[in-house]
Design an enzyme around this catalytic site. Structure first.
Site, short mmCIF file in Angstrom:
data_model
loop_
_atom_site.label_atom_id
_atom_site.label_comp_id
_atom_site.label_asym_id
_atom_site.label_seq_id
_atom_site.Cartn_x
_atom_site.Cartn_y
_atom_site.Cartn_z
N GLU A 140 -44.56 -22.71 5.73
CA GLU A 140 -43.80 -23.97 5.64
C GLU A 140 -44.67 -25.19 5.88
O GLU A 140 -44.28 -26.31 5.60
CB GLU A 140 -42.64 -23.96 6.65
CG GLU A 140 -42.99 -24.40 8.05
CD GLU A 140 -43.86 -23.41 8.82
OE1 GLU A 140 -44.40 -23.80 9.86
OE2 GLU A 140 -43.98 -22.24 8.37
N CYS A 191 -45.52 -15.93 12.22
CA CYS A 191 -46.30 -16.12 13.44
C CYS A 191 -45.87 -15.13 14.52
O CYS A 191 -46.08 -13.94 14.38
CB CYS A 191 -46.21 -17.57 13.90
SG CYS A 191 -47.56 -18.07 14.99
N HIS A 212 -48.45 -20.14 8.68
CA HIS A 212 -47.21 -20.91 8.51
C HIS A 212 -47.04 -21.36 7.06
O HIS A 212 -47.58 -22.39 6.66
CB HIS A 212 -47.22 -22.12 9.44
CG HIS A 212 -46.94 -21.78 10.85
ND1 HIS A 212 -45.66 -21.74 11.38
CD2 HIS A 212 -47.76 -21.42 11.86
CE1 HIS A 212 -45.72 -21.38 12.65
NE2 HIS A 212 -46.97 -21.18 12.96
#
Length: 349
Positions: free
Chosen positions: A330, A244, A328
């Site tokens: 994750e 990001c 993202h």
């Protein structure tokens, strides 16, 4: 909870009526942005990347599964300035929930408004871009609006002193620009020693095997100290992975430029294509800024592209182990289908 008439007022003079809690006396100011995710309000609200922003949830019913304990949060508190909803569930059902969303917002001191026509508000933001705004009582009129872009938000969410985690043979510097806790959880699935450092910490003289640059709020160009350290670190040719904001900081460190998107990418279903494999992934995103690919140096390339607006979603060096993605990996917009990027980083060490 007693509710009274209120409104979300935009700097342009447009307003949208709703209901605010009676105890909510002070106006709430912030940059008004929207997220189209159907779930994940706990994770979104505790994401430090929302610092300084009033978050509009476009999904019509919010709060129906309550709020789980802090082990599922992305940080220790809510970072969004305020919350705008169409309907706030009066009851919740979830075996893991510990309190209602309304109680949690009240406990955390976060202003909110419900009963808003969020479709009309989102349409306005999509057509004109994000706008400074305020949540306030129906008859109140603010004298000014905050200039979101003028604040160096990363300095408000980064840690102040280094913290260490894990055990292993490899030492990783984790630059905290407002890192989400789940990123740390993903990195700690590997036998790594993590040293989490403040955004402006100079780690370039220390021993390390790799560097991770985190997500975070605001304009990346405010992070001058972070960028200067990263320039020195890239010269060492050790693996660097960014997520990001980390993508934008890496681009700025190599001389590229960034720009602000009209209304950003905040959702769980952004389609991104990995250009090398031509494979498409659905990704979770939360970012206002993007990399101007025309300014990337010749030895860098675009690795991922957003299929909605063709903007850059990932960059990589053509020879050195430097890479970053705007989305993202994750997060879990569906399957965890981009977590292989953490494996890629580990394998590069």
């Amino acid at each position: 909870m007693e509710m009274v008439p209120g409104k979300i007022l935009l700097e342009t003079g447009e307003f949208f009526f709703g209901q605010v809690p009676a105890h909510q006396k002070e106006p709430c100011f912030g940059e008004v942005v929207f997220n189209t995710g159907m779930v994940g309000y706990v994770e979104s609200l505790t994401d430090p990347s929302y610092a300084g922003q009033i978050l509009v949830f476009t999904y019509p019913l919010i709060g129906n599964y309550g709020v789980t304990d802090s082990s599922t949060w992305e940080s220790k508190k809510i970072h969004a300035r305020g919350v705008v909803m169409s309907e706030l569930a009066s009851h919740y059902s979830n075996h893991a929930a510990q309190q209602s969303l309304a109680d949690w917002l009240h406990e955390q001191g976060i202003p909110y408004i419900t009963g808003v026509d969020t479709r009309a508000l989102t349409t306005r933001l999509r057509s004109k871009g994000v706008i400074p705004g305020a949540i306030l009582a129906e008859k109140e009129q603010p004298h000014h609006f905050d200039d979101f872009s003028a604040t160096p938000w990363v300095s408000t969410v980064s840690i102040q002193e280094p913290v260490t985690y894990g055990a292993g043979d490899k030492q990783i510097i984790v630059v905290d620009c407002g890192i989400k806790e789940n990123i740390l959880r993903c990195l700690l699935q590997y036998p790594l020693r993590l040293k989490r450092v403040p955004h402006d910490y100079d780690y370039s003289h220390e021993e390390f095997d790799g560097v991770f640059i985190s997500n975070g709020p605001g304009d990346p160009k405010h992070c001058t100290a972070t960028i200067q350290v990263l320039k020195k670190v890239l010269a060492k040719n050790k693996p660097v992975f960014g997520i990001c904001l980390g993508t934008q900081l890496m681009a700025l460190a190599v001389g590229a430029e960034t720009y602000k998107l009209p209304f950003g990418h905040r959702s769980h279903n952004q389609p991104c294509m990995e250009l090398a494999s031509q494979r498409c992934f659905l990704t979770s995103q939360n970012h206002s800024y993007a990399v101007d690919e025309s300014t990337l140096p010749a030895d860098w390339q675009v690795s991922f592209r957003n299929l909605n607006d063709q903007s850059v979603e990932g960059i990589a060096h053509k020879k050195q182990p430097f890479f970053a993605v705007q989305f993202h990996p994750e997060a879990a917009p569906g399957p965890c289908d981009t977590q292989w990027l953490f494996q890629k980083f580990y394998d590069s060490l």
